[in-house]
Write a protein that holds these residues in place. Structure first.
Motif, PDB file in Angstrom:
ATOM      1  N   LEU A 136       0.859  -1.175   0.000  1.00 43.80           N
ATOM      2  CA  LEU A 136       0.000   0.000   0.000  1.00 43.80           C
ATOM      3  C   LEU A 136       0.898   1.228   0.000  1.00 43.80           C
ATOM      4  O   LEU A 136       1.782   1.348   0.846  1.00 43.80           O
ATOM      5  CB  LEU A 136      -0.901   0.005   1.236  1.00 43.80           C
ATOM      6  N   VAL A 137       0.699   2.119  -0.959  1.00 42.20           N
ATOM      7  CA  VAL A 137       1.524   3.321  -1.078  1.00 42.20           C
ATOM      8  C   VAL A 137       0.733   4.529  -0.584  1.00 42.20           C
ATOM      9  O   VAL A 137      -0.394   4.771  -1.018  1.00 42.20           O
ATOM     10  CB  VAL A 137       1.973   3.551  -2.535  1.00 42.20           C
ATOM     11  N   ALA A 138       1.334   5.267   0.339  1.00 37.80           N
ATOM     12  CA  ALA A 138       0.744   6.508   0.830  1.00 37.80           C
ATOM     13  C   ALA A 138       0.933   7.572  -0.252  1.00 37.80           C
ATOM     14  O   ALA A 138       2.038   8.053  -0.464  1.00 37.80           O
ATOM     15  CB  ALA A 138       1.411   6.935   2.128  1.00 37.80           C
ATOM     16  N   MET A 139      -0.147   7.923  -0.928  1.00 36.11           N
ATOM     17  CA  MET A 139      -0.084   8.802  -2.098  1.00 36.11           C
ATOM     18  C   MET A 139      -0.613  10.192  -1.737  1.00 36.11           C
ATOM     19  O   MET A 139      -1.810  10.371  -1.534  1.00 36.11           O
ATOM     20  CB  MET A 139      -0.922   8.201  -3.230  1.00 36.11           C
ATOM     21  N   SER A 140       0.303  11.156  -1.641  1.00 37.36           N
ATOM     22  CA  SER A 140      -0.106  12.523  -1.316  1.00 37.36           C
ATOM     23  C   SER A 140      -0.519  13.305  -2.550  1.00 37.36           C
ATOM     24  O   SER A 140      -1.191  14.329  -2.445  1.00 37.36           O
ATOM     25  CB  SER A 140       1.036  13.257  -0.618  1.00 37.36           C
ATOM     26  N   GLY A 141      -0.087  12.861  -3.706  1.00 32.61           N
ATOM     27  CA  GLY A 141      -0.330  13.606  -4.933  1.00 32.61           C
ATOM     28  C   GLY A 141       0.873  14.402  -5.381  1.00 32.61           C
ATOM     29  O   GLY A 141       0.851  15.039  -6.439  1.00 32.61           O
ATOM     30  N   GLY A 142       1.968  14.364  -4.603  1.00 31.81           N
ATOM     31  CA  GLY A 142       3.204  15.037  -4.976  1.00 31.81           C
ATOM     32  C   GLY A 142       4.162  14.100  -5.679  1.00 31.81           C
ATOM     33  O   GLY A 142       3.893  12.911  -5.856  1.00 31.81           O
ATOM     34  N   VAL A 143       5.318  14.630  -6.049  1.00 28.61           N
ATOM     35  CA  VAL A 143       6.267  13.859  -6.842  1.00 28.61           C
ATOM     36  C   VAL A 143       6.882  12.716  -6.033  1.00 28.61           C
ATOM     37  O   VAL A 143       7.124  11.630  -6.574  1.00 28.61           O
ATOM     38  CB  VAL A 143       7.363  14.782  -7.423  1.00 28.61           C
ATOM     39  N   ASP A 144       7.143  12.922  -4.747  1.00 29.91           N
ATOM     40  CA  ASP A 144       7.822  11.888  -3.967  1.00 29.91           C
ATOM     41  C   ASP A 144       6.970  10.631  -3.834  1.00 29.91           C
ATOM     42  O   ASP A 144       7.450   9.515  -4.050  1.00 29.91           O
ATOM     43  CB  ASP A 144       8.191  12.425  -2.582  1.00 29.91           C
ATOM     44  N   SER A 145       5.711  10.786  -3.469  1.00 33.24           N
ATOM     45  CA  SER A 145       4.865   9.607  -3.311  1.00 33.24           C
ATOM     46  C   SER A 145       4.578   8.948  -4.659  1.00 33.24           C
ATOM     47  O   SER A 145       4.475   7.724  -4.748  1.00 33.24           O
ATOM     48  CB  SER A 145       3.555   9.975  -2.613  1.00 33.24           C
ATOM     49  N   ALA A 146       4.472   9.760  -5.717  1.00 37.95           N
ATOM     50  CA  ALA A 146       4.233   9.181  -7.039  1.00 37.95           C
ATOM     51  C   ALA A 146       5.412   8.322  -7.482  1.00 37.95           C
ATOM     52  O   ALA A 146       5.234   7.223  -8.026  1.00 37.95           O
ATOM     53  CB  ALA A 146       3.971  10.293  -8.057  1.00 37.95           C
ATOM     54  N   VAL A 147       6.633   8.796  -7.239  1.00 38.27           N
ATOM     55  CA  VAL A 147       7.813   8.010  -7.616  1.00 38.27           C
ATOM     56  C   VAL A 147       7.944   6.774  -6.719  1.00 38.27           C
ATOM     57  O   VAL A 147       8.371   5.711  -7.176  1.00 38.27           O
ATOM     58  CB  VAL A 147       9.080   8.883  -7.570  1.00 38.27           C
ATOM     59  N   ALA A 148       7.565   6.896  -5.450  1.00 42.38           N
ATOM     60  CA  ALA A 148       7.566   5.722  -4.575  1.00 42.38           C
ATOM     61  C   ALA A 148       6.652   4.640  -5.137  1.00 42.38           C
ATOM     62  O   ALA A 148       7.001   3.447  -5.149  1.00 42.38           O
ATOM     63  CB  ALA A 148       7.134   6.111  -3.167  1.00 42.38           C
ATOM     64  N   ALA A 249      -2.157  -6.211   2.186  1.00 38.54           N
ATOM     65  CA  ALA A 249      -0.827  -5.703   1.833  1.00 38.54           C
ATOM     66  C   ALA A 249       0.111  -5.905   3.012  1.00 38.54           C
ATOM     67  O   ALA A 249      -0.186  -5.500   4.136  1.00 38.54           O
ATOM     68  CB  ALA A 249      -0.904  -4.221   1.469  1.00 38.54           C
ATOM     69  N   ALA A 250       1.256  -6.514   2.761  1.00 41.54           N
ATOM     70  CA  ALA A 250       2.201  -6.796   3.845  1.00 41.54           C
ATOM     71  C   ALA A 250       2.960  -5.561   4.271  1.00 41.54           C
ATOM     72  O   ALA A 250       3.422  -5.481   5.411  1.00 41.54           O
ATOM     73  CB  ALA A 250       3.180  -7.873   3.393  1.00 41.54           C
ATOM     74  N   THR A 251       3.110  -4.588   3.367  1.00 43.39           N
ATOM     75  CA  THR A 251       3.940  -3.430   3.654  1.00 43.39           C
ATOM     76  C   THR A 251       3.219  -2.132   3.298  1.00 43.39           C
ATOM     77  O   THR A 251       2.269  -2.115   2.510  1.00 43.39           O
ATOM     78  CB  THR A 251       5.266  -3.479   2.875  1.00 43.39           C
ATOM     79  N   LEU A 252       3.724  -1.047   3.886  1.00 41.95           N
ATOM     80  CA  LEU A 252       3.290   0.305   3.553  1.00 41.95           C
ATOM     81  C   LEU A 252       4.497   1.039   2.994  1.00 41.95           C
ATOM     82  O   LEU A 252       5.549   1.104   3.638  1.00 41.95           O
ATOM     83  CB  LEU A 252       2.762   1.027   4.797  1.00 41.95           C
ATOM     84  N   THR A 253       4.353   1.578   1.800  1.00 41.42           N
ATOM     85  CA  THR A 253       5.429   2.311   1.137  1.00 41.42           C
ATOM     86  C   THR A 253       5.114   3.803   1.173  1.00 41.42           C
ATOM     87  O   THR A 253       3.983   4.213   0.894  1.00 41.42           O
ATOM     88  CB  THR A 253       5.572   1.846  -0.325  1.00 41.42           C
ATOM     89  N   THR A 254       6.101   4.611   1.526  1.00 45.08           N
ATOM     90  CA  THR A 254       5.888   6.053   1.548  1.00 45.08           C
ATOM     91  C   THR A 254       6.999   6.763   0.774  1.00 45.08           C
ATOM     92  O   THR A 254       8.044   6.182   0.481  1.00 45.08           O
ATOM     93  CB  THR A 254       5.862   6.615   2.990  1.00 45.08           C
ATOM     94  N   GLY A 255       6.772   8.031   0.491  1.00 42.11           N
ATOM     95  CA  GLY A 255       7.759   8.844  -0.206  1.00 42.11           C
ATOM     96  C   GLY A 255       8.683   9.597   0.722  1.00 42.11           C
ATOM     97  O   GLY A 255       9.338  10.552   0.300  1.00 42.11           O
ATOM     98  N   ARG A 292       8.394   0.778   3.961  1.00 37.96           N
ATOM     99  CA  ARG A 292       9.399   0.796   2.903  1.00 37.96           C
ATOM    100  C   ARG A 292       9.593   2.228   2.432  1.00 37.96           C
ATOM    101  O   ARG A 292       8.628   2.956   2.211  1.00 37.96           O
ATOM    102  CB  ARG A 292       8.969  -0.100   1.731  1.00 37.96           C
ATOM    103  N   PHE A 293      10.856   2.622   2.292  1.00 41.27           N
ATOM    104  CA  PHE A 293      11.217   3.983   1.887  1.00 41.27           C
ATOM    105  C   PHE A 293      12.098   3.918   0.630  1.00 41.27           C
ATOM    106  O   PHE A 293      13.324   4.033   0.727  1.00 41.27           O
ATOM    107  CB  PHE A 293      11.967   4.691   3.012  1.00 41.27           C
ATOM    108  N   PRO A 294      11.509   3.751  -0.537  1.00 40.78           N
ATOM    109  CA  PRO A 294      12.325   3.597  -1.747  1.00 40.78           C
ATOM    110  C   PRO A 294      13.122   4.828  -2.145  1.00 40.78           C
ATOM    111  O   PRO A 294      14.033   4.723  -2.960  1.00 40.78           O
ATOM    112  CB  PRO A 294      11.286   3.240  -2.825  1.00 40.78           C
ATOM    113  N   LEU A 295      12.811   5.989  -1.566  1.00 40.82           N
ATOM    114  CA  LEU A 295      13.561   7.203  -1.907  1.00 40.82           C
ATOM    115  C   LEU A 295      14.757   7.420  -0.992  1.00 40.82           C
ATOM    116  O   LEU A 295      15.522   8.362  -1.187  1.00 40.82           O
ATOM    117  CB  LEU A 295      12.654   8.438  -1.849  1.00 40.82           C
ATOM    118  N   GLY A 296      14.937   6.567  -0.012  1.00 45.38           N
ATOM    119  CA  GLY A 296      15.982   6.763   0.978  1.00 45.38           C
ATOM    120  C   GLY A 296      17.385   6.786   0.406  1.00 45.38           C
ATOM    121  O   GLY A 296      18.278   7.432   0.968  1.00 45.38           O
ATOM    122  N   GLU A 297      17.597   6.089  -0.697  1.00 47.22           N
ATOM    123  CA  GLU A 297      18.922   6.036  -1.319  1.00 47.22           C
ATOM    124  C   GLU A 297      19.029   6.975  -2.518  1.00 47.22           C
ATOM    125  O   GLU A 297      20.002   6.912  -3.272  1.00 47.22           O
ATOM    126  CB  GLU A 297      19.228   4.604  -1.768  1.00 47.22           C
TER     127      GLU A 297
END
Length: 474
Positions: A136-148, A249-255, A292-297
């Motif tokens: 499940l992706v926390a979608m704010s509508g901004g670029v960071d969450s969209a790329v996540a 969903a096993a995980t929550l993904t954020t931007g 999960r924080f895919p933007l961390g790197e």
């Protein structure tokens, strides 16, 4: 064909006036536009079990409500979550620009009902027995969450998205907020453009009780609170994790820009200028384990480049700068409107009690503040706020050197590892970390800090790893 479909739904509206037993309602429209549509539905496990609608206003609103009921009846929850304005209009054979508003309203009503029903009724099975494969992706509508979300799809995950509605009032500018009804609508359109299901989670009551009310109370007490740490640590992320459970969903993904260590602790992001680990410091490690924080790197320019390559319309959208619930109101206006903390003039005094000027209210200033005090300038050394006294409504000022301290009292300490691991602390979001030692009820700094504001969060670190947090006391 378009006229035939439209006329069919208008003449024989599906489910009009029907409200299933135990239904959850979602409404959109009202007095301002003259049109109102309400969708009522029930969810059984992973499907829409039953649905009906009611509508007032133009014929297009009635037809759109009917189209929604037909589209969702018996549909899997995650398929219903893909239905938006475009799908409603298509079900009616296409709509003119003048009638498209009706499809907007019907889609809004659907998603308000669906979001609430999922929270209480759904039990969507995971794609595999071990629960992996869906996030499940926390979608704010901004670029960071969209790329996540984009990176989740590229990793092979089944991606669902959710946007929180946290705040709304008459003075709130929803177009400038990441948590308003306007933001929800924009995030849903973006998710659907990306081919992803989208759900809305209404946390307005929880946000008011768990974030806004304490923020107002802290200001009244002369403190400088950080509502984002409280929101992340006690309200929104745990609520989204519970929602993820409902959706299998096993995980929550954020931007967020943050990383996680092998032993399950938060760590600062690669991009130090965007690092948000401070804002997540109150999260319990059990919650961190599922995040999960895919933007961390990644660094911010690389994130924008990924968005541009994918053709996402938010690739160049500016980052939001203010607290989400202050949009269009401002801090002073919000404190007056919702906390009764308006203009309450009082004395600005020096360390010896001599009156130097007046302020608009002690709740408007914070320790360390220099600008906006309205004191005479000239060649005199600039004066800073040393402390405030809410009981006497007095602000005490002095030279910058008088702010220096190497002892910071703290309370509400939360430790995720042995206290001996604490060797640094961040006393504000954008401040650098300082070497320190944790003592009983205090931080002993190895170098002085100028202005530790009571009420702010002290993020306790082992190097760049978050091992706890506390609140700065007087």
């Amino acid at each position: 064909m378009a006229d035939e479909r439209f006329e069919d739904h208008l003449t024989f509206p599906r489910g009009r006036g029907h409200r299933p037993d135990g239904a959850i309602d979602g409404a959109a429209g009202g007095a301002l536009c003259g049109d109102l549509v309400t969708i009522a539905l029930t969810v059984a496990e992973d499907r829409i079990a039953d649905a009906g609608f009611d509508a007032e206003g133009c014929g297009a609103t009635i037809a759109a409500g009917s189209a929604v009921v037909e589209l969702i009846h018996g549909a899997p929850v995650l398929e219903a979550a893909r239905i938006g304005t475009t799908e409603v209009a298509a079900a009616l054979g296409g709509l003119s620009v003048g009638k498209l508003h009706a499809a907007d309203l019907a889609a809004d009503a659907l998603h308000r009902a669906l979001g609430a029903a999922v929270r209480t009724q759904a039990a969507v099975a995971p794609p595999r027995p071990d629960g992996t494969g869906r996030t499940l992706v926390a979608m704010s509508g901004g670029v960071d969450s969209a790329v996540a979300a984009l990176l989740g799809v590229r990793e092979g995950d089944e991606v669902c998205t959710v946007t929180l509605e946290l705040w709304a009032d008459d003075g709130h500018d929803g177009s400038k907020s990441c948590c308003s009804a306007d933001a929800v609508r924009g995030a849903r359109a973006l998710a659907h453009r990306m081919g992803l299901p989208h759900l809305t989670l209404d946390l307005r009551a929880e946000f008011r009780a768990g974030v806004v009310d304490p923020w107002l109370a802290d200001h009244a007490a002369g403190l400088t609170p950080n509502p984002c740490v409280r929101c992340n640590g006690h309200v929104r992320l745990d609520a989204m994790l519970d929602y993820a459970d409902r959706l299998g969903a096993a995980t929550l993904t954020t931007g967020h820009y943050a990383r996680v260590t092998p032993d399950g602790l938060l760590r600062a992001a690669l991009d130090e200028g965007k690092d948000q680990s401070y804002m997540l410091a109150a999260l319990h490690p059990d919650s961190v384990a599922r995040l999960r924080f895919p933007l961390g790197e990644l660094r911010k320019p690389a994130v924008r480049a990924l968005a541009e390559q994918a053709g996402l319309p938010v690739a160049r959208r500016p980052d939001s700068q203010d607290l989400c619930f202050l949009a269009g109101v401002g801090r002073a206006g919000f404190l007056a409107r919702h906390g009764g903390l308006g203009e309450t003039p009082g004395d600005i005094v020096d360390e010896h009690g001599a009156v130097l000027g007046t302020h608009r209210g002690a709740h408007h200033v914070t320790v360390g503040q220099r600008r906006g005090l309205g004191l005479p300038g000239g060649d005199a050394e600039p004066l800073h706020v040393l402390r405030t006294d809410p009981e006497t409504n007095t602000v005490v000022v002095g030279p910058h050197a008088a702010l220096a301290t190497t002892t910071v009292p703290i309370g509400d300490v939360r430790l995720y590892r042995d206290p001996g691991r604490v060797d640094r602390v961040k006393l504000r979001y954008r401040s650098r970390s300082l070497p320190c030692t944790l003592r009983d009820g205090a931080l002993e700094l190895h170098e002085p800090v100028h202005g530790a504001a009571p009420g702010q969060v002290a993020c306790l670190l082992d190097g760049d790893v978050v091992v706890g947090c506390a609140t700065i006391e007087r």
